[in-house]
Design a protein around this motif. Structure first.
Motif, mmCIF file in Angstrom:
data_model
loop_
_atom_site.group_PDB
_atom_site.id
_atom_site.type_symbol
_atom_site.label_atom_id
_atom_site.label_comp_id
_atom_site.label_asym_id
_atom_site.label_seq_id
_atom_site.Cartn_x
_atom_site.Cartn_y
_atom_site.Cartn_z
ATOM 1 N N THR A 130 33.178 43.203 19.080
ATOM 2 C CA THR A 130 34.330 44.106 19.127
ATOM 3 C C THR A 130 35.302 43.652 20.208
ATOM 4 O O THR A 130 36.516 43.571 19.990
ATOM 5 N N VAL A 131 34.768 43.348 21.394
ATOM 6 C CA VAL A 131 35.614 42.877 22.489
ATOM 7 C C VAL A 131 36.262 41.544 22.132
ATOM 8 O O VAL A 131 37.435 41.310 22.428
ATOM 9 N N THR A 132 35.502 40.658 21.475
ATOM 10 C CA THR A 132 36.088 39.389 21.030
ATOM 11 C C THR A 132 37.251 39.637 20.078
ATOM 12 O O THR A 132 38.284 38.954 20.147
ATOM 13 N N SER A 133 37.096 40.618 19.201
ATOM 14 C CA SER A 133 38.190 40.940 18.273
ATOM 15 C C SER A 133 39.399 41.490 19.017
ATOM 16 O O SER A 133 40.539 41.272 18.605
ATOM 17 N N TRP A 134 39.152 42.199 20.125
ATOM 18 C CA TRP A 134 40.263 42.746 20.901
ATOM 19 C C TRP A 134 41.103 41.640 21.544
ATOM 20 O O TRP A 134 42.290 41.845 21.827
ATOM 21 N N LEU A 135 40.494 40.493 21.813
ATOM 22 C CA LEU A 135 41.273 39.363 22.331
ATOM 23 C C LEU A 135 42.403 39.006 21.378
ATOM 24 O O LEU A 135 43.482 38.573 21.797
ATOM 25 N N PHE A 136 42.131 39.172 20.094
ATOM 26 C CA PHE A 136 43.155 38.892 19.083
ATOM 27 C C PHE A 136 44.038 40.120 18.849
ATOM 28 O O PHE A 136 45.257 40.019 18.856
ATOM 29 N N GLY A 191 39.407 37.292 38.723
ATOM 30 C CA GLY A 191 39.575 37.954 37.432
ATOM 31 C C GLY A 191 39.979 39.415 37.561
ATOM 32 O O GLY A 191 39.555 40.109 38.485
ATOM 33 N N ARG A 192 40.785 39.873 36.615
ATOM 34 C CA ARG A 192 41.261 41.261 36.632
ATOM 35 C C ARG A 192 40.663 42.009 35.448
ATOM 36 O O ARG A 192 40.676 41.523 34.314
ATOM 37 N N LEU A 193 40.159 43.196 35.692
ATOM 38 C CA LEU A 193 39.513 43.986 34.637
ATOM 39 C C LEU A 193 40.503 44.436 33.562
ATOM 40 O O LEU A 193 40.094 44.884 32.504
ATOM 41 N N GLN A 194 41.811 44.319 33.848
ATOM 42 C CA GLN A 194 42.800 44.653 32.818
ATOM 43 C C GLN A 194 42.826 43.604 31.706
ATOM 44 O O GLN A 194 43.389 43.846 30.637
ATOM 45 N N SER A 195 42.224 42.446 31.943
ATOM 46 C CA SER A 195 42.296 41.345 30.976
ATOM 47 C C SER A 195 41.146 41.421 29.977
ATOM 48 O O SER A 195 39.977 41.464 30.370
ATOM 49 N N PRO A 196 41.440 41.400 28.665
ATOM 50 C CA PRO A 196 40.372 41.367 27.650
ATOM 51 C C PRO A 196 39.471 40.140 27.774
ATOM 52 O O PRO A 196 38.315 40.181 27.361
ATOM 53 N N ILE A 197 39.987 39.045 28.368
ATOM 54 C CA ILE A 197 39.155 37.857 28.553
ATOM 55 C C ILE A 197 38.010 38.159 29.516
ATOM 56 O O ILE A 197 36.870 37.722 29.308
ATOM 57 N N TRP A 234 36.711 41.115 29.952
ATOM 58 C CA TRP A 234 35.776 41.974 29.209
ATOM 59 C C TRP A 234 34.831 41.105 28.376
ATOM 60 O O TRP A 234 33.630 41.355 28.315
ATOM 61 N N ASP A 235 35.398 40.089 27.735
ATOM 62 C CA ASP A 235 34.607 39.227 26.858
ATOM 63 C C ASP A 235 33.548 38.468 27.660
ATOM 64 O O ASP A 235 32.389 38.349 27.238
ATOM 65 N N ILE A 236 33.938 37.935 28.812
ATOM 66 C CA ILE A 236 32.990 37.193 29.649
ATOM 67 C C ILE A 236 31.841 38.094 30.094
ATOM 68 O O ILE A 236 30.664 37.707 30.046
ATOM 69 N N LEU A 237 32.160 39.307 30.509
ATOM 70 C CA LEU A 237 31.130 40.248 30.968
ATOM 71 C C LEU A 237 30.158 40.603 29.848
ATOM 72 O O LEU A 237 28.941 40.586 30.030
ATOM 73 N N VAL A 238 30.690 40.914 28.677
ATOM 74 C CA VAL A 238 29.825 41.382 27.593
ATOM 75 C C VAL A 238 29.021 40.231 26.999
ATOM 76 O O VAL A 238 27.849 40.408 26.620
ATOM 77 N N VAL A 239 29.595 39.020 26.943
ATOM 78 C CA VAL A 239 28.855 37.869 26.410
ATOM 79 C C VAL A 239 27.670 37.535 27.319
ATOM 80 O O VAL A 239 26.545 37.304 26.845
#
Length: 451
Positions: free
Chosen positions: A229-235, A142-148, A150-155
């Motif tokens: 917020t991070v989930t919304s950033w995926l969109f 996984g790459r930290l540039q990906s919002p996905i 971010w979502d996995i980490l925060v969830v």
């Protein structure tokens, strides 16, 4: 004076024993209707599991997701479940830190809803993957540039914090179960013994527990806000009509607080009626939760106006097809039903006190929860059907997305999983905090420890 003190102490002990007996009633009484309920949930989960095995065997072709609509009902379910999970921070953290006393009977209900919703959300993401055997790639490559990522980490961070926020206040109650549940099976007694962590109920232990909970409640608030917020950033970070918005962060959070409050009302009503907890979950609790739901709904209504008014006013190319599809096109009926039945009508009704009584508020909250789920579907599906870049030479069926029977059953199974977790939790632990309720009723640590 000594005899008077002893007599008062004995009376207090008897009253505390009555409190413990009443709040532990769900653990000691298993009706045939409960067994039927659990069997029904297991049946739904079993059918959903069969459909998922079929999906693994034949691929995502068993769904109606295609090259254009690459997200569908599963992702809508994920966003919905993440929204519901925010209720833990709303009730347990924000209101408790504000020293709102009336939420005490609702804190554990909100936390078990949050934990169950998060577990189900993580599972539905795996279901949405075409190659679940490659799940570990996310953690290795996984790459930290990906919002996905971010979502996995925060969830997962929010899940760990929610589990701690559920477990820590349970410790004094588990210690009570350790003493009062000697008639339970050996495995259950052993579980209580291990989970109580040697709790003796001393003033020092309560002080450490209070400090730990306060720190945890402070930490979980920004994490809870960031999860949606991070989930919304995926969109929002994807260049698609309907998603290219700067308000998606607070918009998603506001919607999460609304559906979370409604989910608590639905759950607390069922628990109150099923276990005769009218003395602990009172009409006043419904009145105050109704007011909270009105407040969160009004905030969400404001963001809905922002979401549609500005792009509808400008009608830019790309956005116009999406907006027209919602307002007067294929999704118009669903869109207006969500806005009117799922939000505007409930707000109007709940302004009046008679509609904040248990039964009408329960019905209204069910409409809000259903409307919130359909709203997430409207966020996901219609947008994907209007790509900015025109796609040529593809079948007409790709222009539409209608969830298949398989998708609907698996999604239903994810909701059934939440109900199963909550139902089993109620049979193992007090759903209304005993220790906190006892302290609010004036019982001292000495009475609690020696009863």
């Amino acid at each position: 004076m000594t005899d008077i003190y002893r007599k008062e102490t004995e009376i207090k002990k008897e009253q505390f024993q009555e409190l413990v007996t009443e709040l532990n009633a769900p653990l000691n009484r298993t009706s045939s209707s409960f067994r039927i309920w659990i069997g029904f949930l297991l049946l739904l989960i079993g059918i959903a599991g069969f459909m998922y095995i079929r999906q693994i065997r034949y691929g995502l072709g068993t769904t109606d997701m295609r090259d254009i609509a690459s997200w569908g009902l599963y992702i809508a379910d994920f966003v919905f479940l993440i929204a519901v999970s925010l209720v833990g921070s709303l009730i347990t953290a924000i209101l408790k830190l504000s020293d709102v006393k009336w939420v005490t009977p609702l804190t554990r209900i909100s936390e078990i809803i949050a934990v169950a919703a998060l577990i189900s959300a993580l599972l539905i993401i795996v279901v949405d993957m075409g190659r679940p055997d490659r799940l570990w790639h996310i953690f290795v490559f996984g790459r930290l540039q990906s919002p996905i990522i971010w979502d996995i980490l925060v969830v997962n961070t929010y899940l760990v914090l929610s589990l701690l926020l559920l477990y820590l206040p349970l410790i004094p109650d588990i210690a009570l179960l350790r003493r009062h549940m000697g008639h339970k099976p050996k495995w259950q007694q052993k579980m209580y013994q291990i989970l109580s962590l040697g709790w003796q109920g001393t003033d020092e232990q309560f002080r450490i527990l209070s400090l730990s909970l306060n720190a945890l409640m402070v930490i979980i608030i920004p994490v809870a806000l960031s999860i949606h917020t991070v989930t919304s950033w995926l969109f929002a970070s994807t260049l698609r009509p309907g998603w290219d918005s700067t308000i998606f962060g607070p918009y998603f959070v506001a919607g999460a607080f609304m559906v979370g409050a409604a989910a608590v009302i639905v759950t607390m009503y069922i628990i109150r009626e099923a276990y005769k907890f009218k003395d602990y979950i009172t009409d006043q609790h419904f009145n105050l939760m109704g007011k909270l739901l009105v407040l969160t709904s009004l905030i969400y209504l404001y963001f809905n106006l922002n979401e549609f008014l500005v792009p509808a006013y400008k009608m830019k190319s790309g956005e116009s097809a999406h907006i027209l599809g919602l307002l007067v096109g294929d999704y118009a009926f669903l869109f207006w039903m969500v806005q009117i039945v799922g939000m505007i009508a409930p707000i109007f009704l709940m302004i009046f006190k008679p509609f904040r009584k248990p039964v009408p508020l329960f019905i209204i909250s069910i409409l809000v929860v259903i409307g919130a789920f359909l709203k997430r579907f409207l966020i996901v599906a219609p947008t994907l059907l209007h790509p900015f870049l025109p796609v040529q030479n593809y079948p007409d069926s790709y222009r539409h997305y209608n969830p298949t029977f398989s998708e609907m059953i698996i999604t239903t199974g994810s909701i059934a999983g939440i109900a199963l977790i909550i139902s089993l939790f109620i049979k193992l632990f007090p759903i209304i905090p005993i220790s906190e309720t006892a302290h609010e009723k004036g019982f001292t640590n000495e009475i609690i420890n020696n009863s």
